[in-house]
Design an enzyme around this catalytic site. Structure first.
Site, PDB file in Angstrom:
ATOM      1  N   LYS A  30       0.852  -1.198   0.000  1.00 24.54           N
ATOM      2  CA  LYS A  30       0.000   0.000   0.000  1.00 24.54           C
ATOM      3  C   LYS A  30       0.880   1.237   0.000  1.00 24.54           C
ATOM      4  CE  LYS A  30      -2.127   2.045   3.474  1.00 24.54           C
ATOM      5  NZ  LYS A  30      -2.646   3.391   3.610  1.00 24.54           N
ATOM      6  N   ASP A  57      -3.508   4.411  -1.773  1.00 24.35           N
ATOM      7  CA  ASP A  57      -4.501   4.808  -0.773  1.00 24.35           C
ATOM      8  C   ASP A  57      -4.462   6.317  -0.547  1.00 24.35           C
ATOM      9  OD1 ASP A  57      -6.448   4.591   1.171  1.00 24.35           O
ATOM     10  OD2 ASP A  57      -5.049   4.009   2.748  1.00 24.35           O
ATOM     11  N   LYS A  59      -7.469   8.013  -0.653  1.00 23.94           N
ATOM     12  CA  LYS A  59      -8.802   8.299  -0.079  1.00 23.94           C
ATOM     13  C   LYS A  59      -9.369   9.599  -0.655  1.00 23.94           C
ATOM     14  CE  LYS A  59      -7.804   6.054   4.361  1.00 23.94           C
ATOM     15  NZ  LYS A  59      -6.334   5.852   4.234  1.00 23.94           N
ATOM     16  N   ASP A  62     -13.398  14.667  -3.294  1.00 21.12           N
ATOM     17  CA  ASP A  62     -13.284  15.953  -3.990  1.00 21.12           C
ATOM     18  C   ASP A  62     -14.466  16.060  -4.949  1.00 21.12           C
ATOM     19  OD1 ASP A  62     -12.199  18.314  -5.191  1.00 21.12           O
ATOM     20  OD2 ASP A  62     -10.172  17.603  -4.776  1.00 21.12           O
ATOM     21  N   THR A 112     -10.680   3.959  10.654  1.00 19.81           N
ATOM     22  CA  THR A 112     -10.412   3.161  11.861  1.00 19.81           C
ATOM     23  C   THR A 112      -9.917   4.023  13.017  1.00 19.81           C
ATOM     24  OG1 THR A 112      -8.432   2.593  10.616  1.00 19.81           O
ATOM     25  CG2 THR A 112      -9.991   0.856  10.998  1.00 19.81           C
ATOM     26  N   ARG A 205       2.306  -0.467  10.865  1.00 20.53           N
ATOM     27  CA  ARG A 205       3.257  -0.385  11.976  1.00 20.53           C
ATOM     28  C   ARG A 205       3.597  -1.705  12.667  1.00 20.53           C
ATOM     29  NH1 ARG A 205       0.216   4.925  14.023  1.00 20.53           N
ATOM     30  NH2 ARG A 205      -1.422   3.708  13.010  1.00 20.53           N
TER      31      ARG A 205
HETATM   32  O1  C5P Z   1       0.223   1.236  10.883  1.00 21.18           O
HETATM   33  P1  C5P Z   1      -1.166   0.710  10.699  1.00 21.18           P
HETATM   34  O2  C5P Z   1      -1.231  -0.805  10.620  1.00 21.18           O
HETATM   35  O3  C5P Z   1      -2.151   1.294  11.666  1.00 21.18           O
HETATM   36  O4  C5P Z   1      -1.543   1.221   9.241  1.00 21.18           O
HETATM   37  C1  C5P Z   1      -2.819   1.140   8.707  1.00 21.18           C
HETATM   38  C2  C5P Z   1      -2.804   1.717   7.332  1.00 21.18           C
HETATM   39  O5  C5P Z   1      -4.108   1.615   6.812  1.00 21.18           O
HETATM   40  C3  C5P Z   1      -2.380   3.182   7.263  1.00 21.18           C
HETATM   41  O6  C5P Z   1      -1.561   3.323   6.113  1.00 21.18           O
HETATM   42  C4  C5P Z   1      -3.689   3.930   7.081  1.00 21.18           C
HETATM   43  O7  C5P Z   1      -3.549   5.049   6.235  1.00 21.18           O
HETATM   44  C5  C5P Z   1      -4.572   2.892   6.412  1.00 21.18           C
HETATM   45  N1  C5P Z   1      -6.003   3.018   6.654  1.00 21.18           N
HETATM   46  C6  C5P Z   1      -6.544   3.055   7.922  1.00 21.18           C
HETATM   47  N2  C5P Z   1      -7.898   3.233   8.096  1.00 21.18           N
HETATM   48  C7  C5P Z   1      -8.721   3.315   7.039  1.00 21.18           C
HETATM   49  C8  C5P Z   1      -8.180   3.244   5.740  1.00 21.18           C
HETATM   50  C9  C5P Z   1      -6.808   3.078   5.588  1.00 21.18           C
HETATM   51  O8  C5P Z   1      -5.825   2.924   8.901  1.00 21.18           O
HETATM   52  N3  C5P Z   1     -10.033   3.422   7.201  1.00 21.18           N
END
Ligand code: C5P
Length: 225
Positions: A30, A57, A59, A62, A112, A205
């Site tokens: 991603k 990603d 998102k 616009d 999330t 992460r």
């Molecule tokens: O580091 P972590 O596992 O929390 O990363 C989650 C990834 O998913 C991030 O890159 C974040 O931008 C993406 N994401 C998210 N929530 C969403 C859509 C995408 O955390 N609803």
């Protein structure tokens, strides 16, 4: 087969390629705005040359013509999956779907990172039941013909019930072995997400900050196999 998408939330293309080369059998990566602004289309081509599929990603949220232009450009670049906010409106969703060509397009439901309180403040109305809101947005995304819905692990089963058996459900907010939630509020482990019907897990992460990223990646792949 459930796919594990590694969120390459890293500052440079060099960092991203180094990590990708350390993860054996990596199938999906991603790219968010931070990395894409540094690595650009060249990084996309380098990752694709390694057989890695790309989830872009950004998102988008616009006006319809701007989103359609971005979706078309992503599709021509060879992006495999991109995101728009379902909240962008019906015209925007329709314009995005019309422009996607062979690319898959996912609709982001409720981030999330939101709690009911923070989401209620953002939309200016009390929303105590985020699962119901995710369900409402899923219905709108399905009506527009989006290929996938993005949701937290806590609402996957509800999305699956609305989205039907074949639509992709892309799930970030995955945490393993007590990894820190960071700014995520609605998290669960890979098994819970898959039990609810997730098809794609997005993990950043917990892998990026691990002492042994390859071991964590392989552990997640094995847990969902
Ligand atoms: O580091 P972590 O596992 O929390 O990363 C989650 C990834 O998913 C991030 O890159 C974040 O931008 C993406 N994401 C998210 N929530 C969403 C859509 C995408 O955390 N609803």
């Amino acid at each position: 087969m459930v796919e594990v998408i590694v969120a390459l939330d890293l500052p440079t293309a060099t960092d991203a390629l180094r990590l990708a080369d350390r993860l054996p059998g990596l199938r999906w990566a991603k790219l968010g705005p931070m990395l894409f602004l540094e690595g650009g289309p060249g990084l996309v081509r380098q990752l694709k040359a390694r057989g890695i599929r790309i989830f872009l990603d950004f998102k988008w949220h616009d006006i319809p013509s701007t989103v359609a232009g971005a979706v078309g450009a992503a599709s021509r670049l060879g992006i495999d999956l991109a995101t728009v906010h379902v909240l962008g409106g019906e015209e925007m969703r329709q314009a995005a779907v019309a422009a996607k060509d062979g690319m898959r397009l996912a609709g982001v439901s409720v981030l999330t990172s939101h709690t009911p309180e923070s989401y209620g403040k953002a939309v200016g109305a009390a929303k105590q039941d985020l699962a119901a809101e995710v369900g409402r947005l899923t219905r709108l995304g399905v009506q527009a013909g989006l290929d996938a819905i993005v949701t937290s692990p806590l609402e996957v089963a509800r999305v699956r019930a609305i989205a039907g058996p074949d639509r992709w459900i892309v799930v970030p907010g995955i945490r393993v072995g007590g990894s820190a939630p960071g700014d995520q509020q609605r998290t669960a482990d890979p098994g819970q997400a898959v039990a609810g019907g997730a098809t794609h897990l997005v993990v950043g992460r917990p892998i990026l900050q691990a002492a042994e990223p390859a071991a964590v990646y392989q552990g997640i792949c094995e847990a969902v196999a």
